[in-house]
Design a protein around this motif. Structure first.
Motif, mmCIF file in Angstrom:
data_model
loop_
_atom_site.group_PDB
_atom_site.id
_atom_site.type_symbol
_atom_site.label_atom_id
_atom_site.label_comp_id
_atom_site.label_asym_id
_atom_site.label_seq_id
_atom_site.Cartn_x
_atom_site.Cartn_y
_atom_site.Cartn_z
ATOM 1 N N GLY A 577 0.779 -1.237 0.000
ATOM 2 C CA GLY A 577 0.000 0.000 0.000
ATOM 3 C C GLY A 577 0.802 1.272 0.000
ATOM 4 O O GLY A 577 0.220 2.362 -0.030
ATOM 5 N N HIS A 578 2.137 1.159 0.044
ATOM 6 C CA HIS A 578 2.959 2.375 0.024
ATOM 7 C C HIS A 578 3.696 2.529 -1.294
ATOM 8 O O HIS A 578 4.613 3.342 -1.402
ATOM 9 N N ALA A 579 3.277 1.752 -2.296
ATOM 10 C CA ALA A 579 3.833 1.938 -3.638
ATOM 11 C C ALA A 579 3.402 3.304 -4.155
ATOM 12 O O ALA A 579 2.257 3.724 -3.981
ATOM 13 N N VAL A 580 4.340 4.016 -4.752
ATOM 14 C CA VAL A 580 4.087 5.383 -5.205
ATOM 15 C C VAL A 580 3.875 5.381 -6.711
ATOM 16 O O VAL A 580 4.750 4.969 -7.467
ATOM 17 N N TYR A 581 2.712 5.837 -7.129
ATOM 18 C CA TYR A 581 2.413 5.957 -8.557
ATOM 19 C C TYR A 581 2.449 7.417 -9.001
ATOM 20 O O TYR A 581 2.511 7.695 -10.194
ATOM 21 N N PRO A 590 -2.053 3.964 -1.805
ATOM 22 C CA PRO A 590 -3.147 3.030 -1.503
ATOM 23 C C PRO A 590 -3.394 2.820 -0.014
ATOM 24 O O PRO A 590 -4.537 2.590 0.391
ATOM 25 N N ALA A 591 -2.352 2.882 0.802
ATOM 26 C CA ALA A 591 -2.552 2.706 2.239
ATOM 27 C C ALA A 591 -3.437 3.803 2.818
ATOM 28 O O ALA A 591 -4.145 3.593 3.809
ATOM 29 N N ASP A 592 -3.427 4.991 2.192
ATOM 30 C CA ASP A 592 -4.255 6.102 2.656
ATOM 31 C C ASP A 592 -5.639 6.086 2.015
ATOM 32 O O ASP A 592 -6.630 6.449 2.643
ATOM 33 N N ASN A 593 -5.700 5.689 0.758
ATOM 34 C CA ASN A 593 -6.978 5.611 0.046
ATOM 35 C C ASN A 593 -6.961 4.386 -0.854
ATOM 36 O O ASN A 593 -6.460 4.431 -1.979
ATOM 37 N N GLN A 597 -7.709 -0.169 -5.239
ATOM 38 C CA GLN A 597 -7.524 -1.586 -4.929
ATOM 39 C C GLN A 597 -8.879 -2.281 -4.725
ATOM 40 O O GLN A 597 -9.066 -3.430 -5.144
ATOM 41 N N LEU A 598 -9.813 -1.583 -4.095
ATOM 42 C CA LEU A 598 -11.154 -2.146 -3.929
ATOM 43 C C LEU A 598 -11.842 -2.329 -5.280
ATOM 44 O O LEU A 598 -12.543 -3.313 -5.508
ATOM 45 N N GLU A 599 -11.635 -1.373 -6.198
ATOM 46 C CA GLU A 599 -12.208 -1.515 -7.535
ATOM 47 C C GLU A 599 -11.614 -2.728 -8.258
ATOM 48 O O GLU A 599 -12.305 -3.416 -9.008
#
Length: 625
Positions: A577-581, A590-593, A597-599
């Motif tokens: 979740g801390h991968a930076v795009y 992703p760890a914050d929002n 990932q849910l989609e």
């Protein structure tokens, strides 16, 4: 019992028996769009085939392996089950309907395709959508019956069985519909998105095209031409024509890869008129389904055929129009978007833009001065400004020429590991240093810091990040040179019939691939309970994200079950979740929002997409051959 439905008769109410692919094709046919003639063999046929051959008990016994069984045990069980299928005989009633359905498609030795159609409402069957095998260029009734049985048998690969055992899905729960269509002898094929996945623009159609059949395009095994088309006018806005080295073609008894003729390798697959015609089909499809679509297409003798259509998920909000004026802040220099700028695809937020300019300038100057000696880059020689909000590297003209003249010493410094560059520098210095700074600041509760301290923390973390990313960028030339060297060496020794060089680079594991597999497994985990699937599919994504954040339980799901799934999802976020795009710190990771990932989980639960485990296995297998 009626086992066969004409694709034109399939509608949304038939999804449980006909599957998502057949429902989508039925919608295209009713909209008057060009779809190859075909039928769907419903899941009832699979159920009656296994019952008629008394396979149910044997399958359950052989497939009843624990999740921690060895790969060899699963391979052995898979081989036995698939042998049972191959030895089974097609029940007379199913065979008769197949024969009746094959006749209108041409009969005799007419070529057809045989593909799986996952049932989105049949949760177990949907668990493995995209994982089953497809069979192309099938000729004759005997070959058709064999291909159908093999398609059913592909439910029982070792990978699929191990996955189901882990997720608690019983062997008796899985079944499959099969779509049978007249084969399109495609001269070209590809995929089309009726909205631009990169910027969310609904008025832009994105097309990927390659020579030959489309199976290799969908699986990413061949290089494609990429076009962006104005959806309303048909005007080609952008075009990238690739060097198309290989293509997939029909053979007498299946398909094969062959080299593209030299005069076609760099030729565009679609001219502007063909691209406009295809985009018009796409617009009609999107209008018919009322949502942007991901479409597979083929072209034969100048005519387009549509092979599949499904909704695009996780499409971003539309971006603004591209500016027509691009005033630069500094004259007499070179501006370019490359390196870490590629991870800043959108206009920067004001605070990030203000802070990152000095941070990147300091980092690059320090690196070059350490590697090549003091004074190699002076203050103002390199900047990181924005133009219309977009980040650019800026080099003054003369320093840029001076640095270009030092390319050889720079490469020597890179491979010599000076200034903590290269793999050793990243492993032993840059990465540990970055982790240490993050750990130090993570220990300071933000609520206890003053405004000045918060800003100092932002600056410190940003500076640490730019130093870290500068070190990471020093590895890329080494990776590029190793790949180029391999390709050059391979080209010198390659023999006629040997695979293309890129096949040796396929199938390796990576963090993005591991993250994709983890989300796929989370969807499989969810399928163990219908109430959980219902909540994940029907509740709005923002609501689910809030439930994950607060620990509250969505309506209709037992609290214990939700908390267990939430814990597993959080484990995914802890790992990936801390991968930076997007490097702009205003863009949440992703760890914050975790909405994206849910989609993705929803995408897999709908029976869409391919199994990343199986895709990687096939690519690895190709590399091994």
């Amino acid at each position: 019992m009626t086992y066969v439905m004409d694709l034109g008769d399939v509608d949304r109410s038939d999804i449980a028996g006909a599957g998502g692919k057949a429902v989508g094709l039925g919608g295209l046919i009713r909209a008057g769009l060009p779809v190859p003639p075909g039928v769907v063999l419903t899941t009832a046929a699979y159920a009656d085939f296994t019952a008629g051959n008394n396979l149910g008990a044997a399958i359950q016994e052989l497939a009843a392996l624990p999740p921690d069984a060895s790969p060899q045990e699963y391979e052995h069980a898979s081989a036995l089950i698939r042998t049972l299928f191959r030895k089974g005989s097609m029940p007379a009633a199913i065979q008769a309907e197949l024969e009746s359905a094959y006749e209108p498609l041409g009969g005799g030795d007419t070529a057809v395709s045989v593909r799986s159609s996952a049932t989105a409402e049949d949760l177990a069957s949907a668990s493995f959508a995209g994982q089953q095998e497809s069979y192309l260029n099938i000729r004759g009734l005997d070959a058709l019956a064999k291909a159908v049985i093999n398609c059913w048998a592909s439910l029982w690969t070792a990978r699929a069985m191990a996955y189901r055992a882990r997720e608690g899905v019983l062997p008796g729960q899985v079944r499959l519909a099969v779509v049978i269509q007249q084969m399109v002898e495609a001269e070209a094929a590809g995929v089309m998105f009726t909205a631009n996945p990169a910027n969310g623009r609904r008025d832009q159609t994105v097309i990927s095209a390659a020579w030959g059949l489309g199976e290799a395009v969908v699986s990413g095994q061949v290089t494609t031409d990429d076009l962006t088309v104005d959806a309303h006018t048909g005007t080609v806005l952008t075009r990238q024509t690739a060097d198309k080295e290989v293509m997939t073609v029909l053979t007498e008894d299946g398909t094969a890869e062959e080299k593209v003729a030299e005069d076609r390798r760099r030729a565009p697959v679609l001219d502007d008129a063909a691209a406009a015609e295809l985009a018009a089909h796409g617009q009609r499809i999107a209008d018919h389904f009322g949502a942007p679509q991901d479409i597979e297409w083929a072209r034969a003798d100048g005519t387009f055929f549509l092979l599949q259509s499904r909704p695009i998920t996780a499409l971003p909000e539309p971006a603004a129009d591209v500016p027509t004026e691009w005033p630069v802040p500094y004259p007499k220099g070179l501006y370019f978007r490359a390196s870490i700028v590629e991870q800043m695809p959108e206009p920067l937020t004001p605070l990030f833009a203000d802070l990152v300019d000095g941070s990147v300038s300091r980092s690059l100057s320090a690196l070059m001065n350490q590697a090549l000696g003091p004074g190699s880059l002076r203050e103002g020689d390199v900047r990181f400004p924005t133009v219309n909000g977009y980040a650019y590297y800026y080099y003054r003209t003369w320093p840029m020429l001076r640095m270009t003249g030092r390319t050889v010493p720079a490469m020597g410094a890179l491979f010599g590991g000076k200034a903590h560059m290269g793999v050793a520098g990243w492993r032993d210095y840059s990465h540990p240093r970055y982790e240490r700074i993050i750990k130090d600041w993570s220990a300071k509760p933000p609520t206890e810091l003053s405004g000045e301290e918060l800003l100092a923390g932002v600056r410190a973390l940003l500076d640490a990040g730019t130093v870290y990313y500068t070190a990471v960028q020093s590895i890329i030339p080494m990776a590029d040179m190793s790949e180029l060297s391999f390709r050059a060496c391979y080209k010198a020794v390659r023999r006629e019939g040997d695979p293309a060089a890129q096949e040796f680079l396929l199938g390796f594991d990576s963090e993005p691939i591991r993250a994709e597999k983890s989300l796929y497994d989370l969807a499989g985990w969810a399928r163990s309970d219908p109430s959980l699937v219902k909540a994940l599919l029907e509740r709005p994504t923002p609501e689910l994200a809030e439930c994950l954040r607060t620990g509250s339980t969505p309506e209709g799901v037992e609290d214990v079950l939700w908390q267990e799934w939430r814990f597993t999802f959080q484990e995914h976020l802890d790992l990936y979740g801390h991968a930076v795009y997007n490097l702009d710190f205003a863009t949440p990771v992703p760890a914050d929002n975790p909405s994206a990932q849910l989609e993705t989980v929803k995408f897999y639960l709908r029976g869409q997409g391919t199994d990343p485990h199986e895709r990687q296995r096939l690519l690895t297998e190709r590399r091994g051959h």
